[in-house]
Design a protein around this motif. Structure first.
Motif, PDB file in Angstrom:
ATOM      1  N   LYS A  39     -32.615  -5.676   0.474  1.00 27.59           N
ATOM      2  CA  LYS A  39     -32.074  -6.227  -0.999  1.00 27.59           C
ATOM      3  C   LYS A  39     -32.602  -5.830  -2.175  1.00 27.59           C
ATOM      4  N   SER A  40     -33.825  -5.406  -2.161  1.00 23.16           N
ATOM      5  CA  SER A  40     -34.617  -4.799  -3.095  1.00 23.16           C
ATOM      6  C   SER A  40     -34.303  -3.824  -3.996  1.00 23.16           C
ATOM      7  N   LYS A  41     -34.307  -3.964  -5.193  1.00 23.54           N
ATOM      8  CA  LYS A  41     -33.703  -2.670  -6.130  1.00 23.54           C
ATOM      9  C   LYS A  41     -34.402  -1.332  -6.122  1.00 23.54           C
ATOM     10  N   ASN A  42     -35.495  -1.555  -5.458  1.00 27.10           N
ATOM     11  CA  ASN A  42     -36.522  -0.448  -5.319  1.00 27.10           C
ATOM     12  C   ASN A  42     -35.890   0.556  -4.052  1.00 27.10           C
ATOM     13  N   HIS A  43     -35.018   0.347  -3.325  1.00 29.84           N
ATOM     14  CA  HIS A  43     -34.516   0.792  -2.163  1.00 29.84           C
ATOM     15  C   HIS A  43     -33.086   1.406  -2.428  1.00 29.84           C
ATOM     16  N   LEU A  44     -32.799   2.656  -2.145  1.00 26.25           N
ATOM     17  CA  LEU A  44     -31.789   3.438  -2.199  1.00 26.25           C
ATOM     18  C   LEU A  44     -31.531   3.895  -0.581  1.00 26.25           C
ATOM     19  N   TYR A  45     -30.116   3.574  -0.305  1.00 25.16           N
ATOM     20  CA  TYR A  45     -29.447   4.285   0.891  1.00 25.16           C
ATOM     21  C   TYR A  45     -28.863   5.503   0.403  1.00 25.16           C
ATOM     22  N   VAL A  46     -29.158   6.689   0.884  1.00 25.54           N
ATOM     23  CA  VAL A  46     -28.182   7.818   0.502  1.00 25.54           C
ATOM     24  C   VAL A  46     -27.556   8.425   1.853  1.00 25.54           C
ATOM     25  N   GLU A  47     -26.281   8.727   1.678  1.00 26.75           N
ATOM     26  CA  GLU A  47     -25.634   9.441   2.823  1.00 26.75           C
ATOM     27  C   GLU A  47     -25.570  10.865   2.390  1.00 26.75           C
ATOM     28  N   GLN A  48     -25.042  11.695   3.236  1.00 26.22           N
ATOM     29  CA  GLN A  48     -24.819  13.207   3.484  1.00 26.22           C
ATOM     30  C   GLN A  48     -25.961  13.732   2.951  1.00 26.22           C
TER      31      GLN A  48
END
Length: 131
Positions: A39-48
């Motif tokens: 949930k943390s705003k410091n995490h990003l999930y990136v696809e491709q």
């Protein structure tokens, strides 16, 4: 403590990271499509990721804003992701290690501005470039 989740390239990692802070965590040859991100705003999930890395590596030499040292670190960091289709990044950890400028350049090279759509707080939606 560092933790590595390693798959065979086709295995789906089924994990709920919703209440986790992924600090010192790496993913190698894992399919993360079934994961619930932090949930943390410091995490990003990136696809491709693989396609983004391939594209980034063709453009890095032409970037006048990068010093030679920054370019080497960026290329090394990107190459580690060449075979990943998805990744969850901890931007706070990256900034602590590499600094704000590098993190901005890193995500910019992936055509993924940090303020772009990201899978946060358990949301899943595709990233499209915003103007």
């Amino acid at each position: 403590m560092d933790i590595t989740f390693e798959g065979n390239g086709q295995q789906k990692l089924i994990a709920n990271f919703e209440n986790c802070i992924l600090d010192g965590v790496r993913f190698v040859s894992c399919d993360l499509t079934q994961c619930i991100p932090p949930k943390s705003k410091n995490h990003l999930y990136v696809e491709q990721v693989s396609a983004r890395v391939k594209n980034a590596l063709t453009k890095i030499d032409d970037d006048p804003t990068l010093s030679e040292d920054d370019r080497k670190v960026l290329v090394r960091s990107l190459r580690k992701l060449e075979h990943m289709e998805q990744y969850i990044f901890n931007t706070a950890q990256m900034k602590k290690i590499y600094g704000d400028f590098f993190v901005e350049q890193f995500f910019s090279s992936l055509d993924f501005p940090v303020n772009c759509c990201a899978k946060r707080a358990g949301e899943r939606y595709p990233c499209t470039k915003t103007s």
